[in-house]
Design an enzyme around this catalytic site. Sequence first.
Site, PDB file in Angstrom:
ATOM      1  CB  ALA A 159      72.543  -9.176 -54.415  1.00 54.58           C
ATOM      2  N   GLY A 207      75.081  -7.308 -58.724  1.00 57.06           N
ATOM      3  CA  GLY A 207      74.300  -6.552 -59.700  1.00 57.06           C
ATOM      4  C   GLY A 207      75.059  -6.158 -60.946  1.00 57.06           C
ATOM      5  CB  CYS A 210      70.851 -10.494 -68.090  1.00 56.44           C
ATOM      6  SG  CYS A 210      72.640 -10.591 -67.982  1.00 56.44           S
ATOM      7  CG  ASN A 270      74.766 -17.558 -63.239  1.00 56.99           C
ATOM      8  OD1 ASN A 270      75.228 -17.156 -62.182  1.00 56.99           O
ATOM      9  ND2 ASN A 270      74.747 -16.825 -64.349  1.00 56.99           N
ATOM     10  CB  THR A 271      74.397 -17.960 -58.199  1.00 53.98           C
ATOM     11  OG1 THR A 271      73.752 -16.866 -58.855  1.00 53.98           O
ATOM     12  CG2 THR A 271      75.896 -17.716 -58.167  1.00 53.98           C
ATOM     13  N   GLY A 299      79.337 -21.668 -53.993  1.00 52.94           N
ATOM     14  CA  GLY A 299      80.198 -22.330 -53.025  1.00 52.94           C
ATOM     15  C   GLY A 299      79.914 -23.814 -52.930  1.00 52.94           C
ATOM     16  N   GLY A 323      84.690 -20.722 -58.922  1.00 55.69           N
ATOM     17  CA  GLY A 323      84.136 -19.424 -58.568  1.00 55.69           C
ATOM     18  C   GLY A 323      84.414 -18.996 -57.149  1.00 55.69           C
TER      19      GLY A 323
END
Length: 305
Positions: free
Chosen positions: A70, A72, A131, A193-194, A218, A266
Amino acid sequence: MVDLSVSLAGVMLKNPIIPASGTFGYGREFAEIYDLDILGSFSWKGTTRDPRSGNPQPRIAETASGMLNAVGLQNPGMEAVLREELPNIARIFHGPVIANVCGFSLEEYAENCRLLEDAEQVKILEINISCPNVHAGGKNFGSDPRSAAAVTRAVRAAAKKPVFMKLSPNVSDIAEIARACEAEGADGLCLINTLLGMRIDLDARRPLLANRTGGLSGPAVFPVALRMVWDVYEAVKLPIIGCGGVDSAESAAEMLLAGASAVEVGAANLRDPWACKTIIENLPAVCRRLGVSRISDLIGGAHYG
């Protein structure tokens, strides 16, 4: 000899391996341990118009087969990147660069894309639509087709360079989001994305992350990412950068067979700084095992038997 080159919307890469945004910074630290010119490209750290210090600590937590973050969007801001980081990138890497662009409004996305027009080494704009939209109560731009389409339309009007929309997996139908981006002129897509997740500290009886939730990345997310790349490949005609849990030449090949034209690596970079180098070195052997002399022949191959 195996030809590892691939094309992303007309941008040629010497191989399909790209360190993912958020795990490679602007390349400085990794350039100290290996020659970055072996990479196909790299996606720099998500960059906003204004500098950001990010979320409070702790903002990283381990979990089984992965990690939560996180951070940010901590970054120095677009002007500082163009002034300080881009000249350094030109010294340590001589291939095409992918700029990960973040924003909290349509205007900010468009402005950042305009600022990058004169950055010659930046060949692809990777638009992070995970975002939060500050004008819509913090709802993520990538959470519904209309918002994703609006960002695509805004950046497409502001940019002459290829635009790849980076999609969030935290949606009910990622193929619908992909089609919305394609309809508004996206040149390509990056996914995923995650995934949103959390952990709890048993002794403190509170979330491990100060932000409560974070993005899961991961090996744990690889099957999800692979499935989503497969679904999107069947839904649109755009080149795809596959991302999520890739940590070996074999998993990179799986992504290509599912429909990706290139892959981003990543979390593996954080566990093993040489991960991308090792994957690239092992790709020729995997291609020979699969009976191809050009790695591009793998793209989408699992869809045709």
